[in-house]
Design a protein around this motif. Sequence first.
Motif, mmCIF file in Angstrom:
data_model
loop_
_atom_site.group_PDB
_atom_site.id
_atom_site.type_symbol
_atom_site.label_atom_id
_atom_site.label_comp_id
_atom_site.label_asym_id
_atom_site.label_seq_id
_atom_site.Cartn_x
_atom_site.Cartn_y
_atom_site.Cartn_z
ATOM 1 N N ASP A 221 -11.027 0.935 5.096
ATOM 2 C CA ASP A 221 -9.735 1.586 5.369
ATOM 3 C C ASP A 221 -9.832 3.057 4.959
ATOM 4 O OD1 ASP A 221 -7.092 2.544 5.305
ATOM 5 O OD2 ASP A 221 -6.291 0.552 4.877
ATOM 6 N N GLU A 222 -9.948 3.930 5.941
ATOM 7 C CA GLU A 222 -10.172 5.350 5.668
ATOM 8 C C GLU A 222 -8.973 6.018 4.997
ATOM 9 O OE1 GLU A 222 -12.886 6.958 5.845
ATOM 10 O OE2 GLU A 222 -14.068 5.373 6.778
ATOM 11 N N ALA A 223 -7.759 5.564 5.339
ATOM 12 C CA ALA A 223 -6.563 6.154 4.725
ATOM 13 C C ALA A 223 -6.552 5.905 3.217
ATOM 14 C CB ALA A 223 -5.304 5.584 5.372
ATOM 15 N N GLN A 224 -6.896 4.690 2.824
ATOM 16 C CA GLN A 224 -6.917 4.367 1.395
ATOM 17 C C GLN A 224 -8.090 5.063 0.699
ATOM 18 O OE1 GLN A 224 -4.145 2.912 0.730
ATOM 19 N NE2 GLN A 224 -3.832 2.570 2.920
ATOM 20 N N LEU A 225 -9.211 5.139 1.374
ATOM 21 C CA LEU A 225 -10.365 5.812 0.780
ATOM 22 C C LEU A 225 -10.080 7.293 0.538
ATOM 23 C CD1 LEU A 225 -13.299 4.156 2.754
ATOM 24 C CD2 LEU A 225 -12.931 4.040 0.281
ATOM 25 N N SER A 226 -9.354 7.920 1.462
ATOM 26 C CA SER A 226 -9.019 9.336 1.288
ATOM 27 C C SER A 226 -8.186 9.552 0.025
ATOM 28 C CB SER A 226 -8.251 9.849 2.513
ATOM 29 O OG SER A 226 -9.067 9.818 3.666
ATOM 30 N N LEU A 227 -7.254 8.640 -0.220
ATOM 31 C CA LEU A 227 -6.453 8.716 -1.448
ATOM 32 C C LEU A 227 -7.332 8.528 -2.681
ATOM 33 C CD1 LEU A 227 -3.177 6.711 -0.725
ATOM 34 C CD2 LEU A 227 -3.335 9.106 -1.385
ATOM 35 N N LEU A 228 -8.211 7.560 -2.605
ATOM 36 C CA LEU A 228 -9.078 7.270 -3.747
ATOM 37 C C LEU A 228 -10.011 8.437 -4.045
ATOM 38 C CD1 LEU A 228 -9.997 3.557 -2.940
ATOM 39 C CD2 LEU A 228 -8.356 4.381 -4.634
ATOM 40 N N TYR A 229 -10.492 9.107 -3.012
ATOM 41 C CA TYR A 229 -11.380 10.252 -3.227
ATOM 42 C C TYR A 229 -10.683 11.332 -4.047
ATOM 43 C CZ TYR A 229 -14.312 8.225 0.484
ATOM 44 O OH TYR A 229 -15.096 7.396 1.242
ATOM 45 N N ALA B 283 -1.715 1.447 -9.488
ATOM 46 C CA ALA B 283 -1.741 1.665 -8.039
ATOM 47 C C ALA B 283 -3.169 1.598 -7.503
ATOM 48 C CB ALA B 283 -1.113 3.013 -7.708
ATOM 49 N N ILE B 284 -4.108 2.219 -8.212
ATOM 50 C CA ILE B 284 -5.516 2.213 -7.784
ATOM 51 C C ILE B 284 -6.069 0.788 -7.778
ATOM 52 C CG2 ILE B 284 -7.849 2.947 -8.393
ATOM 53 C CD1 ILE B 284 -6.204 5.223 -7.307
ATOM 54 N N ASP B 285 -5.805 0.040 -8.845
ATOM 55 C CA ASP B 285 -6.290 -1.342 -8.932
ATOM 56 C C ASP B 285 -5.718 -2.199 -7.806
ATOM 57 O OD1 ASP B 285 -7.749 -0.741 -11.197
ATOM 58 O OD2 ASP B 285 -6.201 -1.426 -12.593
ATOM 59 N N THR B 286 -4.456 -1.954 -7.464
ATOM 60 C CA THR B 286 -3.816 -2.726 -6.396
ATOM 61 C C THR B 286 -4.406 -2.369 -5.036
ATOM 62 O OG1 THR B 286 -1.766 -2.809 -7.689
ATOM 63 C CG2 THR B 286 -1.605 -3.322 -5.345
ATOM 64 N N ILE B 287 -4.671 -1.096 -4.812
ATOM 65 C CA ILE B 287 -5.308 -0.680 -3.558
ATOM 66 C C ILE B 287 -6.670 -1.348 -3.410
ATOM 67 C CG2 ILE B 287 -6.372 1.282 -2.365
ATOM 68 C CD1 ILE B 287 -4.103 3.027 -3.445
ATOM 69 N N ALA B 288 -7.425 -1.405 -4.496
ATOM 70 C CA ALA B 288 -8.749 -2.030 -4.453
ATOM 71 C C ALA B 288 -8.663 -3.497 -4.041
ATOM 72 C CB ALA B 288 -9.423 -1.908 -5.817
ATOM 73 N N LYS B 289 -7.568 -4.154 -4.439
ATOM 74 C CA LYS B 289 -7.406 -5.575 -4.141
ATOM 75 C C LYS B 289 -6.814 -5.822 -2.755
ATOM 76 C CE LYS B 289 -3.956 -7.966 -5.613
ATOM 77 N NZ LYS B 289 -2.927 -8.701 -6.388
ATOM 78 N N VAL B 290 -5.899 -4.952 -2.326
ATOM 79 C CA VAL B 290 -5.131 -5.212 -1.110
ATOM 80 C C VAL B 290 -5.739 -4.561 0.135
ATOM 81 C CG1 VAL B 290 -2.868 -4.907 -0.013
ATOM 82 C CG2 VAL B 290 -3.010 -5.515 -2.439
ATOM 83 N N ALA B 291 -6.308 -3.383 0.001
ATOM 84 C CA ALA B 291 -6.801 -2.651 1.174
ATOM 85 C C ALA B 291 -7.971 -3.370 1.839
ATOM 86 C CB ALA B 291 -7.226 -1.245 0.777
ATOM 87 N N ASN B 292 -8.054 -3.237 3.135
ATOM 88 C CA ASN B 292 -9.168 -3.810 3.888
ATOM 89 C C ASN B 292 -10.410 -2.941 3.738
ATOM 90 O OD1 ASN B 292 -7.775 -6.075 5.106
ATOM 91 N ND2 ASN B 292 -6.713 -4.589 6.408
ATOM 92 N N GLN B 293 -11.551 -3.555 3.835
ATOM 93 C CA GLN B 293 -12.794 -2.798 3.717
ATOM 94 C C GLN B 293 -12.888 -1.765 4.838
ATOM 95 O OE1 GLN B 293 -16.600 -4.861 4.280
ATOM 96 N NE2 GLN B 293 -17.417 -3.758 2.517
ATOM 97 N N LEU C 84 0.826 -1.205 0.000
ATOM 98 C CA LEU C 84 0.000 0.000 0.000
ATOM 99 C C LEU C 84 0.865 1.262 0.000
ATOM 100 C CD1 LEU C 84 -2.803 -1.115 2.484
ATOM 101 C CD2 LEU C 84 -2.986 -0.856 0.003
ATOM 102 N N ALA C 85 1.992 1.217 0.726
ATOM 103 C CA ALA C 85 2.913 2.359 0.726
ATOM 104 C C ALA C 85 3.511 2.562 -0.663
ATOM 105 C CB ALA C 85 4.018 2.140 1.757
ATOM 106 N N ALA C 86 3.836 1.455 -1.333
ATOM 107 C CA ALA C 86 4.363 1.549 -2.700
ATOM 108 C C ALA C 86 3.310 2.126 -3.646
ATOM 109 C CB ALA C 86 4.818 0.173 -3.177
ATOM 110 N N CYS C 87 2.052 1.798 -3.394
ATOM 111 C CA CYS C 87 0.954 2.356 -4.198
ATOM 112 C C CYS C 87 0.879 3.871 -4.030
ATOM 113 C CB CYS C 87 -0.375 1.726 -3.793
ATOM 114 S SG CYS C 87 -0.578 0.010 -4.298
ATOM 115 N N HIS C 88 1.082 4.335 -2.811
ATOM 116 C CA HIS C 88 1.032 5.777 -2.550
ATOM 117 C C HIS C 88 2.102 6.507 -3.354
ATOM 118 C CE1 HIS C 88 -1.003 5.027 1.626
ATOM 119 N NE2 HIS C 88 -1.651 4.487 0.623
ATOM 120 N N ASP C 89 3.294 5.910 -3.426
ATOM 121 C CA ASP C 89 4.373 6.512 -4.219
ATOM 122 C C ASP C 89 4.036 6.479 -5.706
ATOM 123 O OD1 ASP C 89 5.874 7.001 -1.946
ATOM 124 O OD2 ASP C 89 6.966 5.100 -2.074
#
Length: 250
Positions: free
Chosen positions: A114-122, A102-112, A84-89
């Motif tokens: 996960d506010e930190a990942q959702l903030s990035l996706l927004y 990176a977005i596709d990987t976050i969708a697969k790896v992040a837990n349901q 997930l950190a690599a996705c952020h980079d």
Amino acid sequence: MLRCVRRGLPRLAVRRSPVACAAATPSRVVDVRTALLSATWLRLDVASAARLMATLSKPQELHRHRKRLESFGKDAAKGDSKTLAACHDLLKDDDWFARKTAIDTIAKVANQGDEAQLSLLYRHLEDSDIFVREASVDAVMEIARPEDDVAVSKLSMRLADDDCFVRTRAVVGLGRIGRKGDKELVSLLDDMFEDGFVPVRKKTIEAAVLLALPGDPAVAERLKRCLSDSDRGVREEAKNATARFSQPSA
């Protein structure tokens, strides 16, 4: 004698050697002018060569960059922090393909949830690239919890996206995570029944039936109007949806 020097200066513009231009000039003038003109000549050559090499090598570099990303995050475990950190980079990359990966990987790896990942996706719901925006909509749909008000609000904004495929995915996402019986959300879908893109209209019918309470008169009226849609597929979808919508809930 000095006229030769003056004549020699403009000849540099047609890429003639400054040494040849200064051949008939006095030695004192030659020493200074030849040094200056030769330096300019060399700088122009190096700069031109650098630009040419950059132009030729960029497609190859981009191809290699994307090839390296083909296996990115493939074997990552759910919730893996390093991935997930690599996705952020990777989301900072100028290449849309890298950001989408990176977005596709976050969708697969992040837990349901996960506010930190959702903030990035927004943030990337407003990405300049349509493929990244579409992937971001799908990722929010995967990670957000059902009836998440923030996620619903963010996806609702994509109903006005310039790209028809992003609008389609936004409608699907709202139907999946929206709250059943949310009249305000159902009313947001109203304009989508008239969208110029057929898949948007079809998915709007599905989403409206999922979100509306059985027998909702506004949705029933909308479905009735869709029976006269110009597209056969939309008419069929409306016919099937009307049958399901009119059935009493268990």
